[in-house]
Design a protein around this motif. Structure first.
Motif, PDB file in Angstrom:
ATOM      1  N   LYS A 166       0.686  -1.273   0.010  1.00  0.00           N
ATOM      2  CA  LYS A 166      -0.041   0.126  -0.080  1.00  0.00           C
ATOM      3  C   LYS A 166       0.795   1.127   0.096  1.00  0.00           C
ATOM      4  O   LYS A 166       0.651   2.217  -0.806  1.00  0.00           O
ATOM      5  CB  LYS A 166      -0.975  -0.099   1.189  1.00  0.00           C
ATOM      6  N   ALA A 167       2.130   1.258   0.593  1.00  0.00           N
ATOM      7  CA  ALA A 167       2.785   2.407   0.846  1.00  0.00           C
ATOM      8  C   ALA A 167       3.478   2.714  -0.622  1.00  0.00           C
ATOM      9  O   ALA A 167       3.552   3.816  -0.872  1.00  0.00           O
ATOM     10  CB  ALA A 167       3.806   1.821   1.777  1.00  0.00           C
ATOM     11  N   GLU A 168       3.744   1.715  -1.374  1.00  0.00           N
ATOM     12  CA  GLU A 168       4.575   1.849  -2.743  1.00  0.00           C
ATOM     13  C   GLU A 168       3.408   2.520  -3.490  1.00  0.00           C
ATOM     14  O   GLU A 168       3.614   3.468  -4.291  1.00  0.00           O
ATOM     15  CB  GLU A 168       5.002   0.590  -3.259  1.00  0.00           C
ATOM     16  N   LYS A 169       2.237   2.082  -3.494  1.00  0.00           N
ATOM     17  CA  LYS A 169       1.071   2.589  -4.295  1.00  0.00           C
ATOM     18  C   LYS A 169       0.935   3.926  -4.000  1.00  0.00           C
ATOM     19  O   LYS A 169       0.554   4.983  -4.763  1.00  0.00           O
ATOM     20  CB  LYS A 169      -0.183   1.735  -4.060  1.00  0.00           C
ATOM     21  N   PHE A 170       0.887   4.176  -2.678  1.00  0.00           N
ATOM     22  CA  PHE A 170       0.574   5.413  -2.156  1.00  0.00           C
ATOM     23  C   PHE A 170       1.827   6.697  -2.473  1.00  0.00           C
ATOM     24  O   PHE A 170       1.414   7.632  -2.983  1.00  0.00           O
ATOM     25  CB  PHE A 170       0.552   5.425  -0.601  1.00  0.00           C
ATOM     26  N   ALA A 171       2.856   5.878  -2.364  1.00  0.00           N
ATOM     27  CA  ALA A 171       4.061   6.891  -3.134  1.00  0.00           C
ATOM     28  C   ALA A 171       3.870   7.222  -4.461  1.00  0.00           C
ATOM     29  O   ALA A 171       3.952   8.331  -4.930  1.00  0.00           O
ATOM     30  CB  ALA A 171       5.380   6.119  -2.870  1.00  0.00           C
ATOM     31  N   LEU A 172       3.622   6.282  -5.275  1.00  0.00           N
ATOM     32  CA  LEU A 172       3.247   6.448  -6.803  1.00  0.00           C
ATOM     33  C   LEU A 172       2.080   7.385  -7.204  1.00  0.00           C
ATOM     34  O   LEU A 172       2.424   8.369  -7.891  1.00  0.00           O
ATOM     35  CB  LEU A 172       3.071   5.243  -7.549  1.00  0.00           C
ATOM     36  N   LYS A 173       1.264   7.361  -6.220  1.00  0.00           N
ATOM     37  CA  LYS A 173       0.096   8.423  -6.435  1.00  0.00           C
ATOM     38  C   LYS A 173       0.529   9.682  -6.139  1.00  0.00           C
ATOM     39  O   LYS A 173      -0.048  10.568  -6.598  1.00  0.00           O
ATOM     40  CB  LYS A 173      -1.142   7.932  -5.281  1.00  0.00           C
ATOM     41  N   ASN A 174       1.369   9.893  -5.383  1.00  0.00           N
ATOM     42  CA  ASN A 174       2.038  11.157  -4.976  1.00  0.00           C
ATOM     43  C   ASN A 174       3.224  11.490  -5.791  1.00  0.00           C
ATOM     44  O   ASN A 174       3.869  12.409  -5.316  1.00  0.00           O
ATOM     45  CB  ASN A 174       2.503  11.187  -3.406  1.00  0.00           C
ATOM     46  N   GLY A 175       3.427  10.757  -6.764  1.00  0.00           N
ATOM     47  CA  GLY A 175       4.502  11.138  -7.731  1.00  0.00           C
ATOM     48  C   GLY A 175       6.000  11.075  -7.134  1.00  0.00           C
ATOM     49  O   GLY A 175       6.779  11.721  -7.514  1.00  0.00           O
ATOM     50  N   VAL A 176       6.261  10.143  -6.087  1.00  0.00           N
ATOM     51  CA  VAL A 176       7.520   9.836  -5.711  1.00  0.00           C
ATOM     52  C   VAL A 176       7.745   8.395  -5.502  1.00  0.00           C
ATOM     53  O   VAL A 176       6.861   7.459  -5.703  1.00  0.00           O
ATOM     54  CB  VAL A 176       7.621  10.445  -4.327  1.00  0.00           C
ATOM     55  N   THR A 177       8.875   7.902  -5.265  1.00  0.00           N
ATOM     56  CA  THR A 177       9.199   6.727  -4.931  1.00  0.00           C
ATOM     57  C   THR A 177       9.829   6.471  -3.894  1.00  0.00           C
ATOM     58  O   THR A 177      10.477   7.212  -3.093  1.00  0.00           O
ATOM     59  CB  THR A 177      10.189   5.940  -5.886  1.00  0.00           C
ATOM     60  N   ILE A 178       9.519   5.478  -3.016  1.00  0.00           N
ATOM     61  CA  ILE A 178      10.094   5.071  -1.924  1.00  0.00           C
ATOM     62  C   ILE A 178      10.503   3.482  -2.042  1.00  0.00           C
ATOM     63  O   ILE A 178      10.131   2.575  -2.832  1.00  0.00           O
ATOM     64  CB  ILE A 178       9.339   5.142  -0.761  1.00  0.00           C
ATOM     65  N   LYS A 179      11.733   3.124  -1.204  1.00  0.00           N
ATOM     66  CA  LYS A 179      12.199   1.695  -1.273  1.00  0.00           C
ATOM     67  C   LYS A 179      11.647   0.840   0.008  1.00  0.00           C
ATOM     68  O   LYS A 179      11.462   1.713   1.038  1.00  0.00           O
ATOM     69  CB  LYS A 179      13.645   1.733  -1.076  1.00  0.00           C
ATOM     70  N   THR A 180      10.970  -0.165  -0.245  1.00  0.00           N
ATOM     71  CA  THR A 180      10.390  -0.834   0.805  1.00  0.00           C
ATOM     72  C   THR A 180      10.998  -2.205   1.248  1.00  0.00           C
ATOM     73  O   THR A 180      11.551  -2.963   0.258  1.00  0.00           O
ATOM     74  CB  THR A 180       8.786  -1.157   0.467  1.00  0.00           C
ATOM     75  N   VAL A 181      11.385  -2.541   2.461  1.00  0.00           N
ATOM     76  CA  VAL A 181      11.875  -3.794   2.854  1.00  0.00           C
ATOM     77  C   VAL A 181      10.846  -4.492   3.874  1.00  0.00           C
ATOM     78  O   VAL A 181      10.619  -4.019   4.884  1.00  0.00           O
ATOM     79  CB  VAL A 181      13.071  -3.428   3.612  1.00  0.00           C
ATOM     80  N   VAL A 182      10.352  -5.731   3.471  1.00  0.00           N
ATOM     81  CA  VAL A 182       9.677  -6.408   4.341  1.00  0.00           C
ATOM     82  C   VAL A 182      10.670  -7.289   5.455  1.00  0.00           C
ATOM     83  O   VAL A 182      11.431  -8.082   4.838  1.00  0.00           O
ATOM     84  CB  VAL A 182       8.678  -7.383   3.623  1.00  0.00           C
ATOM     85  N   ALA A 183      10.650  -6.901   6.632  1.00  0.00           N
ATOM     86  CA  ALA A 183      11.514  -7.664   7.557  1.00  0.00           C
ATOM     87  C   ALA A 183      10.903  -7.396   8.910  1.00  0.00           C
ATOM     88  O   ALA A 183      10.295  -6.382   9.299  1.00  0.00           O
ATOM     89  CB  ALA A 183      12.913  -6.962   7.456  1.00  0.00           C
ATOM     90  N   ASN A 184      11.525  -8.443   9.807  1.00  0.00           N
ATOM     91  CA  ASN A 184      11.159  -8.394  11.264  1.00  0.00           C
ATOM     92  C   ASN A 184      12.171  -7.540  12.117  1.00  0.00           C
ATOM     93  O   ASN A 184      13.376  -7.778  11.689  1.00  0.00           O
ATOM     94  CB  ASN A 184      11.126  -9.736  11.790  1.00  0.00           C
ATOM     95  N   LEU A 185      11.717  -6.578  12.611  1.00  0.00           N
ATOM     96  CA  LEU A 185      12.801  -5.614  13.407  1.00  0.00           C
ATOM     97  C   LEU A 185      13.817  -6.623  14.390  1.00  0.00           C
ATOM     98  O   LEU A 185      14.682  -6.064  14.696  1.00  0.00           O
ATOM     99  CB  LEU A 185      12.137  -4.261  14.122  1.00  0.00           C
ATOM    100  N   ALA A 186      13.061  -7.583  14.836  1.00  0.00           N
ATOM    101  CA  ALA A 186      13.848  -8.465  15.633  1.00  0.00           C
ATOM    102  C   ALA A 186      15.199  -8.825  15.090  1.00  0.00           C
ATOM    103  O   ALA A 186      16.295  -9.140  15.998  1.00  0.00           O
ATOM    104  CB  ALA A 186      12.903  -9.617  16.025  1.00  0.00           C
ATOM    105  N   ASP A 187      15.335  -8.974  13.694  1.00  0.00           N
ATOM    106  CA  ASP A 187      16.760  -9.333  13.183  1.00  0.00           C
ATOM    107  C   ASP A 187      17.068  -8.330  12.220  1.00  0.00           C
ATOM    108  O   ASP A 187      17.785  -9.025  11.037  1.00  0.00           O
ATOM    109  CB  ASP A 187      16.760 -10.913  12.953  1.00  0.00           C
TER     110      ASP A 187
END
Ligand SMILES: C[S@@+](CC[C@H](N)C(=O)[O-])C[C@H]1O[C@@H](n2cnc3c(N)ncnc32)[C@H](O)[C@@H]1O
Length: 200
Positions: free
Chosen positions: A67-88
């Motif tokens: 959803k964050a990536e789509k929201f970025a595109l809708k706003n004319g920007v890009t973000i990098k996303t990483v699916v990860a557990n903060l535990a490691d």
């Protein structure tokens, strides 16, 4: 739980950035690299990308980050996303001009391990910005934050966990929050802006 929370079209915490981040982001060096911890659906990451920062968002929830990536595109920007557990999750060394932590509530052992990496992970003059629900949130009328004291935060603990950083703002504040349907009303929060200053 988080994938379930994020699966609808609505944004659980709204599409506006967190108020504290919005008022303090100018501490971050212009155009810098920013890591947003537990960033969910991307409201803070997209705001920062729109201000010209190079943003990476990490979260456990792939649904939130899609959803964050789509929201970025809708706003004319890009973000990098990483699916990860903060535990490691490895924050790296001298990698970020800022690390942003908004309502990133994880069990204390994970939080302590994460915060112990912040100083090394920031570049010189890098900034750590945090707002989280305070332990007193359990007594407040507002909605938001985990229901157990151990998952909430206090300034005393955070100052120890973030030892080495120079604190510009370190406060426990009661404020009205209006962020989607899940953060609403009179709330108790802890707020931090802290910098990595290197003395030779
Ligand atoms: C209250 S939401 C805040 C989301 C976002 N920071 C914001 O302000 O809109 C908490 C987020 O923490 C994430 N989270 C919880 N435990 C996590 C973990 N162990 N590793 C990574 N993300 C986690 C959830 O997926 C959720 O997106």
């Amino acid at each position: 739980m988080w994938n379930e929370r994020y699966k609808g079209d609505e944004f659980a915490y709204g599409i506006e950035p967190n108020d504290f981040l919005k008022s303090k982001y100018a501490y971050i060096p212009k155009g810098g690299k920013v890591l947003c911890l537990a960033e969910g659906e991307g409201r803070n990451a997209v705001f920062l990308a729109k201000q010209g920062y190079e943003v990476t968002a990490v979260d456990l929830s792939h649904v939130g980050l899609q959803k964050a990536e789509k929201f970025a595109l809708k706003n004319g920007v890009t973000i990098k996303t990483v699916v990860a557990n903060l535990a490691d999750f490895d924050l790296g060394k001298e990698s970020w001009d800022a690390i942003v932590s908004i309502a990133a509530h994880v069990p204390p052992p994970i939080r302590k391990k994460l915060h112990s990496q912040v100083f090394d992970a920031l570049k010189e003059n890098g900034v750590f910005i945090l707002e989280a629900f305070h332990e007193r949130q359990l007594k407040m009328s507002g909605i938001g934050g985990p229901p157990s004291k151990e998952m909430l935060m206090s300034l005393d603990e955070l100052e120890v966990e973030l030892h080495g950083l120079e604190f510009k703002i370190a406060a426990e504040v009661d404020r009205h929050i209006s962020e989607g349907v899940h953060h609403q009303g009179e709330s108790a929060v802890v707020q931090i802006v802290a910098m990595k200053k290197v003395t030779i």
